[in-house]
Design a protein around this motif. Structure first.
Motif, mmCIF file in Angstrom:
data_model
loop_
_atom_site.group_PDB
_atom_site.id
_atom_site.type_symbol
_atom_site.label_atom_id
_atom_site.label_comp_id
_atom_site.label_asym_id
_atom_site.label_seq_id
_atom_site.Cartn_x
_atom_site.Cartn_y
_atom_site.Cartn_z
ATOM 1 N N UNK A 486 0.816 -1.210 0.000
ATOM 2 C CA UNK A 486 0.000 0.000 0.000
ATOM 3 C C UNK A 486 0.853 1.265 0.000
ATOM 4 N N UNK A 487 1.974 1.262 0.727
ATOM 5 C CA UNK A 487 2.796 2.478 0.766
ATOM 6 C C UNK A 487 3.425 2.764 -0.585
ATOM 7 N N UNK A 488 3.802 1.717 -1.307
ATOM 8 C CA UNK A 488 4.364 1.913 -2.643
ATOM 9 C C UNK A 488 3.301 2.451 -3.597
ATOM 10 N N UNK A 489 2.072 1.981 -3.435
ATOM 11 C CA UNK A 489 0.992 2.460 -4.284
ATOM 12 C C UNK A 489 0.682 3.928 -3.966
ATOM 13 N N UNK A 490 0.592 4.280 -2.694
ATOM 14 C CA UNK A 490 0.302 5.663 -2.308
ATOM 15 C C UNK A 490 1.400 6.597 -2.798
ATOM 16 N N UNK A 491 2.650 6.124 -2.776
ATOM 17 C CA UNK A 491 3.756 6.954 -3.264
ATOM 18 C C UNK A 491 3.545 7.394 -4.709
ATOM 19 N N UNK A 492 2.826 6.593 -5.477
ATOM 20 C CA UNK A 492 2.583 6.938 -6.878
ATOM 21 C C UNK A 492 1.674 8.156 -7.008
ATOM 22 N N UNK A 493 0.954 8.491 -5.943
ATOM 23 C CA UNK A 493 0.018 9.605 -5.987
ATOM 24 C C UNK A 493 0.573 10.885 -5.328
ATOM 25 N N UNK A 494 1.772 10.817 -4.790
ATOM 26 C CA UNK A 494 2.339 11.976 -4.098
ATOM 27 C C UNK A 494 2.702 13.066 -5.113
ATOM 28 N N UNK A 495 2.361 14.307 -4.805
ATOM 29 C CA UNK A 495 2.720 15.456 -5.638
ATOM 30 C C UNK A 495 3.455 16.452 -4.743
ATOM 31 N N UNK A 496 4.768 16.518 -4.913
ATOM 32 C CA UNK A 496 5.572 17.351 -4.026
ATOM 33 C C UNK A 496 5.329 18.840 -4.230
ATOM 34 N N UNK A 497 5.013 19.215 -5.443
ATOM 35 C CA UNK A 497 4.813 20.637 -5.737
ATOM 36 C C UNK A 497 3.460 20.818 -6.411
ATOM 37 N N UNK A 498 2.397 20.588 -5.646
ATOM 38 C CA UNK A 498 1.044 20.664 -6.192
ATOM 39 C C UNK A 498 0.619 22.110 -6.429
ATOM 40 N N UNK A 499 -0.024 22.360 -7.554
ATOM 41 C CA UNK A 499 -0.538 23.707 -7.827
ATOM 42 C C UNK A 499 -1.876 23.950 -7.143
ATOM 43 N N UNK A 500 -2.392 22.917 -6.450
ATOM 44 C CA UNK A 500 -3.714 23.045 -5.832
ATOM 45 C C UNK A 500 -3.665 23.195 -4.312
ATOM 46 N N UNK A 501 -2.557 22.816 -3.657
ATOM 47 C CA UNK A 501 -2.489 22.902 -2.194
ATOM 48 C C UNK A 501 -1.276 23.720 -1.764
#
Length: 501
Positions: A486-501
């Motif tokens: 699960x942690x490897x899968x969640x890592x695929x969704x990480x956005x370090x420099x999101x334009x939304x948050x």
């Protein structure tokens, strides 16, 4: 006796738990899930729910609530929040994921005596599974020290869906003024406790604590108090569930007769003295029959009405007419629709008013031929349209008892709506009836490509085309996805420099 000892409460006496609580704990710990249909459906729910969360991040009213409690805090081995750079403690992580999932009212749905969105539980499930896995990789020993796979996440989702859905089949919490997120809290507490390695007795403790916890009123979903809390209420329930389970993990006992205790129990205080009724034992029925919101970001009781309105919009265009030619509309519908979203003459003051008004949603479709999340925002084209507002007040809902019966029939569970349009010249158009929306189990195979298309559309603003393709391809490969940590899968969704948050 020392001062510390004298201040301690007496040891609790051993008492039998309410059978409703024992049944939940036994189901979570002792019932295997062997349904291929349930796992296949859960995979689509996972993708759809994560996509809905990412889409929620595009709205500032959502993102302003997200992130650490203290700005800049990063929790080592903590929960990562998809679409953001945040890494949080599991309690706040559950709130963040739960809030973004639920923000647009676009995730799956369950309709019965009570309604709700069982995939709301993913806020707690994903947050805890991710935290457990990262902690154990770093040498910790949470949940028996293992790294959790996506298949285990899917099983937890199936069981959370089942608990929430079965408690909703014959029991209406809204009729006593309680919000359905109480069921998210109970279901999440049950499955998260198992994930963390708690015993069956401790799961009963956690579930009892969820029932005794203060329950949210539905007032924020109804005029005159409709507001954005309805969009983060599920995140709040996820947060509370995880918090309570962690207290039990530290040795906090349960409340054995929290439901049945005379005067002070849930039944007497909050349920008018009535006990819960059950239609079926816990299995995998709810996940197998859950409803997807495929077509429109709208309260589910309106989905078939909007589909009918789309049909009418096209028919009017084919005849050289438009919404301006409509004199009035009758919406033949079911009782739950009238109770929740029939707001013909009530003011539309904000996003929350508009996305829970069947007249507004149908009117937008009739005027513009579309219904999108941005159509609910203050100052937008739809919200400021005089034609939408005048048409909204021309749509009258009337209950059809057969529609209500079909809605509750366990073999059908349809959500019927029928629109009859009368034009200004007196012409009465043929009624358009839609019994089951695209996301209904009766139309599941038809819906799958649309669910994936929706997921892909929600990924697009956050990731590169290559990453979107990678995620969609992985989501399509059930065995590969189930075997992934699960942690490897969640890592695929990480956005370090999101334009939304």
């Amino acid at each position: 006796m020392s001062p510390l000892q004298s201040g301690a409460p007496p040891p609790p006496q051993s008492r039998e738990y309410d059978p409703e609580i024992k049944d939940i704990a036994s189901y979570v710990h002792n019932t295997p899930i062997n349904s291929d249909l349930a796992f296949d459906t859960a995979r689509f729910v996972l993708l759809d729910t994560l996509g809905c969360g990412l889409e929620g991040l595009r709205f500032k009213e959502c993102t302003k609530l997200l992130g650490p409690i203290v700005e800049g805090t990063i929790v080592p081995n903590g929960t990562k929040v998809p679409g953001t750079p945040f890494q949080l403690d599991p309690v706040n992580g559950a709130f963040n994921i739960g809030a973004m999932i639920r923000w647009l009212d676009y995730n799956d749905c369950w309709l019965a005596a009570e309604w709700g969105h069982p995939s709301d539980n993913l806020g707690a499930i994903l947050a805890v599974a991710d935290w457990i896995s990262r902690t154990n990789r770093a040498g910790g020993n949470l949940g028996n020290g293992k790294v959790i796979t996506i298949k285990e996440v899917l099983e937890a989702m199936i069981k959370a869906h089942e608990i929430q859905g079965c408690l909703a089949l014959l029991n209406s919490y809204n009729k006593v003024g309680l919000d359905h997120v109480v069921l998210v809290k109970v279901a999440s507490a049950a499955v998260v406790s198992k994930m963390l390695g708690l015993s069956e007795k401790q799961t009963a403790d956690a579930v009892s604590q969820a029932w005794v916890d203060g329950q949210s009123l539905r007032t924020y979903r109804h005029s005159p108090n409709t507001m954005s809390r309805k969009s983060w209420a599920a995140g709040d329930a996820c947060q509370r569930a995880v918090n309570l389970v962690l207290k039990v993990m530290k040795g906090e006992p349960g409340v054995p007769t929290v439901l049945s205790a005379p005067v002070w129990g849930f039944y007497d205080v909050l349920f008018k003295g009535n006990k819960f009724e059950f239609q079926r034992p816990y299995g995998s029925y709810v996940m197998e029959n859950v409803l997807f919101k495929v077509s429109y970001p709208a309260e589910f009781h309106s989905q078939t009405a909007i589909e009918a309105a789309k049909n009418i919009h096209k028919r009017l265009a084919d005849e050289g007419k438009s919404a301006k030619d409509i004199k009035d509309i009758t919406c033949r519908t079911h009782e739950a629709c009238i109770r929740i979203i029939d707001k013909q003459f009530k003011p539309m003051d904000n996003f929350a008013d508009r996305d829970h008004c069947i007249q507004y949603m149908a009117a937008v479709m009739l005027v513009f031929g579309r219904l999108e999340a941005t159509d609910y925002t203050d100052g937008g084209e739809a919200a400021t349209s005089p034609l939408v507002e005048s048409l909204r007040q021309k749509i009258k809902c009337v209950e059809d008892p057969q529609f209500t019966e079909d809605y509750h029939n366990p073999d059908m569970r349809t959500i019927p709506n029928a629109l009859t349009v009368t034009l200004n010249d007196g012409t009465v158009m043929e009624e358009v009836v839609v019994n089951a929306p695209l996301g209904h189990g009766l139309r599941r195979e038809e819906a799958k490509p649309e669910i994936l298309s929706k997921y892909k559309r929600h990924l697009g603003p956050h990731f590169s085309e290559a990453k979107v393709k990678e995620l969609v391809d992985l989501g399509n490969d059930g065995k590969k996805l189930e075997g992934m940590a699960v942690d490897e899968y969640v890592d695929m969704y990480v956005v370090e420099d999101s334009k939304f948050v």
